[in-house]
Design an enzyme around this catalytic site. Structure first.
Site, PDB file in Angstrom:
ATOM      1  N   GLU A 256      -1.382  -9.413  -1.166  1.00 48.81           N
ATOM      2  CA  GLU A 256      -2.828  -9.599  -1.001  1.00 48.81           C
ATOM      3  C   GLU A 256      -3.547  -9.477  -2.342  1.00 48.81           C
ATOM      4  OE1 GLU A 256      -3.676  -8.100   3.529  1.00 48.81           O
ATOM      5  OE2 GLU A 256      -3.125  -6.583   2.047  1.00 48.81           O
TER       6      GLU A 256
ATOM      7  N   GLU B  75       3.504  -5.553   7.169  1.00 44.35           N
ATOM      8  CA  GLU B  75       2.738  -4.525   7.859  1.00 44.35           C
ATOM      9  C   GLU B  75       3.098  -4.386   9.336  1.00 44.35           C
ATOM     10  OE1 GLU B  75       0.048  -5.932   4.458  1.00 44.35           O
ATOM     11  OE2 GLU B  75       1.500  -6.816   5.827  1.00 44.35           O
TER      12      GLU B  75
ATOM     13  N   GLY C 251       0.042  -5.199   0.566  1.00 46.73           N
ATOM     14  CA  GLY C 251      -1.111  -5.168  -0.322  1.00 46.73           C
ATOM     15  C   GLY C 251      -0.828  -5.776  -1.688  1.00 46.73           C
TER      16      GLY C 251
ATOM     17  N   ALA D 225       0.842  -1.193   0.000  1.00 42.81           N
ATOM     18  CA  ALA D 225       0.000   0.000   0.000  1.00 42.81           C
ATOM     19  C   ALA D 225       0.877   1.244   0.000  1.00 42.81           C
ATOM     20  CB  ALA D 225      -0.903   0.002   1.229  1.00 42.81           C
TER      21      ALA D 225
END
Length: 256
Positions: A110, A130, A107, A64
């Protein structure tokens, strides 16, 4: 330039490319929205039978974009509804191949987990870092990974935050096919080409039953499988496929 590019390299195949090389394809909200828009459009396109999701030679997606998280409040995150954006990728009826070079972190991993097949280069890196910035995975890192590779591998990735190389990711079961870095796109294109030549109704039913069956009992999953298989016996492609087999010719599937 757009954060997301859609290419049509050949009949039946589409490529969705994340295009933020200056930040290693970090996923900001604008990029996530354009990914969702691209997949929503492709899901309705009967001419597309297989989709490749990729980045560039240096990075698939390095996570992200943290600049959008530094000052974000819980309500900000709630109102973004990014789960709806991810769903556009996972709910696409066509098979999705993630073609990964470089970083697939946070992300990015993911996002790759929303695909159906992962082709990775030997130099790729996978991880859920994270925890190292005080947060945790929030788009499937704890849930999709556990279902795909089990509790203990997932705990290692999410609790330590340390990335693993492509060979270890392959051993864990994250990667479907491991190839040399310069063979990733060629391998993904060949796979997509092969999928596009198959009967699309059968391909889509197989994908739907596998995905739905992950979260139901064995008996319910077997019932879904039987019903989908029975339905395919009403298709023109079933007749064409079997006739072509006996006539020793190449079938011409129409998706009907």
């Amino acid at each position: 330039m757009s954060e997301v590019l859609v290419e049509r390299p050949e009949d039946g195949v589409a490529i969705v490319r994340i295009n933020r090389p200056e930040v290693r394809n970090a996923l900001n909200v604008a990029t996530r929205k354009k990914l969702a828009e691209a997949f929503a459009a492709l899901s309705e396109d009967a001419g597309v039978r297989a989709i490749i999701l990729t980045g560039n030679a240096e990075s698939f997606a390095a996570g992200a974009d943290l600049r959008e998280f530094v000052d974000a409040t819980p309500i900000d995150l709630l109102l973004r509804h990014t789960e709806r954006l991810w769903r556009a990728v996972s709910s696409t009826p066509q098979p999705v191949i993630a073609a990964i070079n470089g970083f697939a972190l946070g992300g990015g991993l993911e996002l790759a987990m929303h695909a159906d097949i992962i082709v990775a280069g030997e130099g790729a890196k996978f991880g859920q870092p994270e925890v190292r910035v005080g947060i945790m995975p929030g788009a499937g890192g704890t849930q999709r990974l556990t279902r795909a590779i089990g509790k203990f591998h997932t705990m290692k990735l999410c609790l330590t935050g340390r990335p693993v190389d492509a060979a270890e990711a392959y051993q864990m079961g994250i990667v479907s096919t491991l190839v040399a870095d310069d063979q990733v796109m060629e391998t993904a294109l060949k796979m997509a080409r092969d999928l596009a030549a198959l009967p699309p109704l059968a391909v889509q039913q197989i994908k739907e039953v596998i995905v739905a069956g992950e979260d139901c009992s064995l008996e319910a999953g077997l019932m879904l499988e039987r019903k989908a298989m029975q339905m395919l016996f009403a298709s023109d492609d079933k007749k064409e496929g079997m006739q072509a087999f006996f006539e020793k010719r190449k079938p011409a599937f129409t998706g009907r």
